[in-house]
Write a protein that holds these residues in place. Structure first.
Motif, mmCIF file in Angstrom:
data_model
loop_
_atom_site.group_PDB
_atom_site.id
_atom_site.type_symbol
_atom_site.label_atom_id
_atom_site.label_comp_id
_atom_site.label_asym_id
_atom_site.label_seq_id
_atom_site.Cartn_x
_atom_site.Cartn_y
_atom_site.Cartn_z
ATOM 1 N N TYR A 155 62.924 -39.734 98.281
ATOM 2 C CA TYR A 155 64.302 -39.575 98.227
ATOM 3 C C TYR A 155 65.170 -40.701 97.845
ATOM 4 N N ASP A 156 64.809 -42.068 98.604
ATOM 5 C CA ASP A 156 65.488 -43.047 98.214
ATOM 6 C C ASP A 156 65.633 -43.427 96.355
ATOM 7 N N THR A 157 64.509 -43.167 95.956
ATOM 8 C CA THR A 157 64.366 -43.343 94.560
ATOM 9 C C THR A 157 65.362 -42.333 93.697
ATOM 10 N N VAL A 158 65.357 -41.146 94.235
ATOM 11 C CA VAL A 158 66.304 -40.174 93.371
ATOM 12 C C VAL A 158 67.669 -40.492 93.822
ATOM 13 N N GLN A 159 68.017 -40.735 95.018
ATOM 14 C CA GLN A 159 69.213 -41.065 95.275
ATOM 15 C C GLN A 159 69.698 -42.400 94.647
ATOM 16 N N LYS A 160 68.945 -43.317 94.391
ATOM 17 C CA LYS A 160 69.357 -44.400 93.354
ATOM 18 C C LYS A 160 69.575 -44.155 92.102
ATOM 19 N N TYR A 161 68.537 -43.387 91.548
ATOM 20 C CA TYR A 161 68.673 -42.950 90.140
ATOM 21 C C TYR A 161 69.996 -42.145 89.816
ATOM 22 N N HIS A 162 70.176 -41.076 90.881
ATOM 23 C CA HIS A 162 71.298 -39.968 90.677
ATOM 24 C C HIS A 162 72.558 -40.771 90.733
ATOM 25 N N ARG A 163 72.795 -41.734 91.567
ATOM 26 C CA ARG A 163 74.012 -42.483 91.732
ATOM 27 C C ARG A 163 74.300 -43.369 90.725
ATOM 28 N N ALA A 164 73.224 -43.908 89.813
ATOM 29 C CA ALA A 164 73.263 -44.851 88.822
ATOM 30 C C ALA A 164 73.977 -44.118 87.611
ATOM 31 N N TRP A 165 73.030 -43.032 87.472
ATOM 32 C CA TRP A 165 73.528 -42.343 86.056
ATOM 33 C C TRP A 165 74.715 -41.599 86.290
ATOM 34 N N THR A 166 75.181 -40.893 87.478
ATOM 35 C CA THR A 166 76.355 -40.363 87.661
ATOM 36 C C THR A 166 77.809 -41.552 87.493
ATOM 37 N N ASN A 167 77.376 -42.691 87.706
ATOM 38 C CA ASN A 167 78.336 -43.770 87.657
ATOM 39 C C ASN A 167 78.217 -44.417 86.198
#
Length: 119
Positions: free
Chosen positions: A7-19
């Motif tokens: 979950y942490d990995t996906v959240q960091k990935y998602h937050r980065a690409w959507t920004n």
């Protein structure tokens, strides 16, 4: 030092690409990622980065709907907002191993993200 959960990995990935931070997003992606998306199968980080990097600049916002976690698998449901649509949902289903995203199934309506109709 503890390793991030899936979950942490996906959240960091998602937050980065959507920004718009594609380089940081790709630091959470395995070199041999396999992604299935509407109309295309992407194999490898370069192909995946090109796909995500091509869409990210179109984002004007992101609306979260839901998240589900089952061990090393994480599903996200959200509204990628663009000049064309703010109400078309998207879903991603990730598999994470050793703090890297190894698989992604991406579901969205491609036609909703096409160019706006000319008046």
């Amino acid at each position: 030092m503890t390793q991030d959960t899936a979950y942490d990995t996906v959240q960091k990935y998602h937050r980065a690409w959507t920004n718009g931070d594609i380089d940081t997003a790709m630091s959470y992606v395995a070199d041999d990622i396999a992604c299935r998306a509407p109309g295309v199968d992407l194999d490898g980080k370069d192909a995946y980065q090109g796909f995500i990097g091509g869409f990210a600049p179109m984002l004007t916002g992101i609306g979260d709907i839901a998240e589900f976690v089952d061990g090393d698998r994480v599903a996200l449901f959200y509204y990628p907002q663009t000049a064309t649509t703010s109400t078309t949902p998207a879903a991603e289903f990730f598999t994470v191993k050793d703090a890297k995203i190894t698989e992604s199934v991406l579901i969205f309506d491609r036609l909703s993200y096409g160019p706006p109709e000319q008046a």
